[in-house]
Write a protein that holds these residues in place. Structure first.
Motif, PDB file in Angstrom:
ATOM      1  N   UNK A  30       0.827  -1.207   0.000  1.00  0.00           N
ATOM      2  CA  UNK A  30       0.000   0.000   0.000  1.00  0.00           C
ATOM      3  C   UNK A  30       0.858   1.252   0.000  1.00  0.00           C
ATOM      4  N   UNK A  31       1.930   1.228   0.789  1.00  0.00           N
ATOM      5  CA  UNK A  31       2.846   2.370   0.823  1.00  0.00           C
ATOM      6  C   UNK A  31       3.565   2.522  -0.517  1.00  0.00           C
ATOM      7  N   UNK A  32       3.899   1.398  -1.137  1.00  0.00           N
ATOM      8  CA  UNK A  32       4.545   1.463  -2.450  1.00  0.00           C
ATOM      9  C   UNK A  32       3.603   2.098  -3.465  1.00  0.00           C
ATOM     10  N   UNK A  33       2.316   1.763  -3.398  1.00  0.00           N
ATOM     11  CA  UNK A  33       1.343   2.348  -4.319  1.00  0.00           C
ATOM     12  C   UNK A  33       1.218   3.857  -4.090  1.00  0.00           C
ATOM     13  N   UNK A  34       1.171   4.276  -2.835  1.00  0.00           N
ATOM     14  CA  UNK A  34       1.077   5.704  -2.525  1.00  0.00           C
ATOM     15  C   UNK A  34       2.350   6.430  -2.950  1.00  0.00           C
ATOM     16  N   UNK A  93       0.440  11.442   5.928  1.00  0.00           N
ATOM     17  CA  UNK A  93      -0.221  10.675   7.004  1.00  0.00           C
ATOM     18  C   UNK A  93      -1.705  10.498   6.692  1.00  0.00           C
ATOM     19  N   UNK A  94      -2.371  11.578   6.322  1.00  0.00           N
ATOM     20  CA  UNK A  94      -3.796  11.511   5.990  1.00  0.00           C
ATOM     21  C   UNK A  94      -4.026  10.569   4.808  1.00  0.00           C
ATOM     22  N   UNK A 100      -5.496   3.054   3.832  1.00  0.00           N
ATOM     23  CA  UNK A 100      -5.732   1.882   4.688  1.00  0.00           C
ATOM     24  C   UNK A 100      -7.222   1.618   4.840  1.00  0.00           C
ATOM     25  N   UNK A 101      -7.987   2.684   5.014  1.00  0.00           N
ATOM     26  CA  UNK A 101      -9.432   2.553   5.194  1.00  0.00           C
ATOM     27  C   UNK A 101     -10.103   2.048   3.925  1.00  0.00           C
ATOM     28  N   UNK A 139      -2.851  -3.168   9.172  1.00  0.00           N
ATOM     29  CA  UNK A 139      -2.868  -2.465   7.887  1.00  0.00           C
ATOM     30  C   UNK A 139      -2.520  -1.000   8.093  1.00  0.00           C
ATOM     31  N   UNK A 140      -3.175  -0.364   9.048  1.00  0.00           N
ATOM     32  CA  UNK A 140      -2.923   1.050   9.335  1.00  0.00           C
ATOM     33  C   UNK A 140      -1.481   1.262   9.778  1.00  0.00           C
ATOM     34  N   UNK A 141      -1.019   0.461  10.739  1.00  0.00           N
ATOM     35  CA  UNK A 141       0.344   0.622  11.245  1.00  0.00           C
ATOM     36  C   UNK A 141       1.379   0.309  10.162  1.00  0.00           C
ATOM     37  N   UNK A 142       1.126  -0.718   9.372  1.00  0.00           N
ATOM     38  CA  UNK A 142       2.050  -1.060   8.289  1.00  0.00           C
ATOM     39  C   UNK A 142       2.139   0.047   7.259  1.00  0.00           C
TER      40      UNK A 142
END
Length: 170
Positions: A30-34, A93-94, A100-101, A139-142
């Motif tokens: 997810x972070x990679x996508x963002x 962060x937002x 994640x949501x 998920x959120x923390x990751x």
């Protein structure tokens, strides 16, 4: 595209990290996508997370929820595209929390409706979301952890490149 090598390294790291044993849903994809949405050209940003997921799913195994996972990451890329022109710690962060949501909502809707793991009623849908709550926290923390690592690491590399660090003086 500036600092292409740093961007490539971050994305390659995300692929590798997904293949290592990890807490369920505490992954860098997810972070990679963002991050990809914020730093890659649009066509690569949308293409890359899907390729990473398909390749890693080839080794890890495909699941029935893959389509909803892939769609959530494409939405995350779109959020990353918005970040290109709105980059700040608060917005990262937002964006991470929103991503994640979205992942939580789409993937658990998939368990309720198409897979019919829960009754196809309002209460069945609520049960699907309630039963998934233990997976939402990692998920959120990751996502927050890896977004901090990727965006922060990239910012650090940029700072070091523009202002070389003197290791010693003559």
């Amino acid at each position: 595209m500036k600092n292409t090598l740093a961007i490539f390294f971050i994305i390659l790291s995300a692929v590798f990290l997904r293949l290592l044993p990890h807490v369920p849903n505490f992954t860098p994809i997810g972070a990679m996508a963002l991050f990809g949405g914020a730093h890659l050209r649009k066509r690569y940003a949308f293409f890359l997370p899907i390729i990473v997921m398909v390749l890693s799913d080839f080794f890890l195994g495909f699941s029935a929820s893959a389509p909803s996972v892939y769609v959530s990451f494409l939405i995350t890329v779109a959020i990353g595209l918005w970040l290109k022109n709105h980059s700040s710690v608060q917005n990262i962060i937002l964006s991470s929390l929103i991503s994640s949501t979205i992942f939580y909502i789409l993937t658990n809707f998939n368990f309720w409706y198409p897979q019919a793991m829960y009754p196809r009623t309002f209460f069945g849908m609520m049960e699907s979301y309630i039963m998934a709550l233990p997976f939402f926290r990692p998920t959120v923390f990751g996502d927050l952890f890896y977004n901090g690592l990727f965006f922060g690491g990239y910012a650090l590399v940029q700072k070091l490149i523009t202002k070389p660090v003197k290791l010693y003086e003559h």
